[in-house]
Enzyme design. Structure first.
Site, PDB file in Angstrom:
ATOM      1  N   SER A  29      43.294  52.739  50.076  1.00 12.97           N
ATOM      2  CA  SER A  29      44.479  52.008  50.505  1.00 12.97           C
ATOM      3  C   SER A  29      45.630  52.993  50.634  1.00 12.97           C
ATOM      4  O   SER A  29      45.631  54.042  49.994  1.00 12.97           O
ATOM      5  CB  SER A  29      44.845  50.937  49.477  1.00 12.97           C
ATOM      6  N   TYR A  81      46.883  47.848  40.793  1.00 11.71           N
ATOM      7  CA  TYR A  81      46.244  48.076  42.093  1.00 11.71           C
ATOM      8  C   TYR A  81      46.343  49.545  42.497  1.00 11.71           C
ATOM      9  O   TYR A  81      45.337  50.180  42.858  1.00 11.71           O
ATOM     10  CB  TYR A  81      46.900  47.191  43.146  1.00 11.71           C
TER      11      TYR A  81
END
Length: 266
Positions: free
Chosen positions: A138, A151
């Site tokens: 990501s 995250y």
């Protein structure tokens, strides 16, 4: 000999798009995800492309389940050429409102599942002196995102895992690449968790994320699938997909300014 790809998180979104693209390119496909019904639907679409497919419902955070996945894949196809680690969950919450159990869950899915598949499949790659490992990360591994400590921790770990493994495995003929998308138009919001400073569900943040997902700045699952395909066919260190390139470059060049901008937005 027909090449074979194993893809986790393949019941929808990026994983599904990648499975269909590789099938269109002539690969046989092994797909894994927890949702057996959606996984079966993807498998049927692959069969319509005249490719062989093995769909194995799998909780990739379970080490034994991953071992079973890889063993079944090799028993059916005898060889795996490409591993695409894609399973993941998203969580946005202040650190103080993120429980240890939530930390464990996101690390188990976003990091340990990647380690399990790599560790289990690596002897096969080493015995053949070839193979490709694609770790879908990501832009959260390139830029600090407010209220997403858990995250971003996992995504930074995926970037580090990919970069280190590349150095280790390239002499053995095994290529490793990290593919880092921006926010992608998928159904991940169904599983995402958003909490505010009081620890309650933050509907406003979820709505903002949904708006961004429907904006031109968001990537499509097909965009990411194409990047994964390029990483396999034209080996490279990493690929940052779509609009993620701008904040990643901005943070690399002007980290202080980028952090200030993000802080003003929260």
């Amino acid at each position: 000999m027909v090449s074979t790809v194993l893809i986790t998180g393949a019941s929808q979104g990026i994983g599904k798009a990648t499975a269909l693209l590789f099938a269109q390119k002539g690969y046989d496909v092994v797909i894994a995800a927890r949702n057996s019904e959606k996984l079966a639907q993807v498998a049927e679409e692959i069969r319509l492309l005249n490719r062989k497919v093995l769909a194995i419902p799998t909780d990739v955070s379970d080490r034994d389940a991953v071992t079973n996945l890889v063993n079944q894949a090799l028993a059916n196809f005898y060889h795996i050429d490409v591993l695409v680690n894609n399973a993941g969950i998203c969580m946005s919450a202040p650190m103080v409102q993120t429980t240890i159990e939530e930390w464990q869950q996101i690390i188990n899915v976003n990091l340990w599942s990647y380690i399990y598949t790599i560790k289990t499949l690596l002897p096969h790659f080493l015995s053949r002196q070839q193979g490709t490992i694609i770790n879908v990360g990501s832009f959260g591994s390139k830029v600090p995102l407010p209220n997403m400590s858990a995250y971003c921790t996992t995504k930074h770990a995926i970037a580090g895992l990919s970069e280190t493994l590349r150095l280790e495995l390239e002499p053995s003929g095994i290529h490793v690449c990290g593919v880092h998308p921006s926010v992608t138009k998928t159904s991940f919001l169904e599983r995402a968790v958003f909490k505010n400073k009081e620890g309650n569900t933050d509907n406003q943040q979820a709505e903002q994320m949904e708006k961004f997902m429907n904006s031109p700045l968001a990537s499509s699952s097909e965009d990411v699938a194409k990047a994964i395909w390029q990483a396999v066919k034209h080996p490279q260190a990493e690929i940052i997909v779509g609009s993620a390139k701008f904040p990643a470059t901005l943070y690399r060049l002007f980290p202080g300014l980028t952090q200030w901008v993000f802080q003003q937005a929260t």
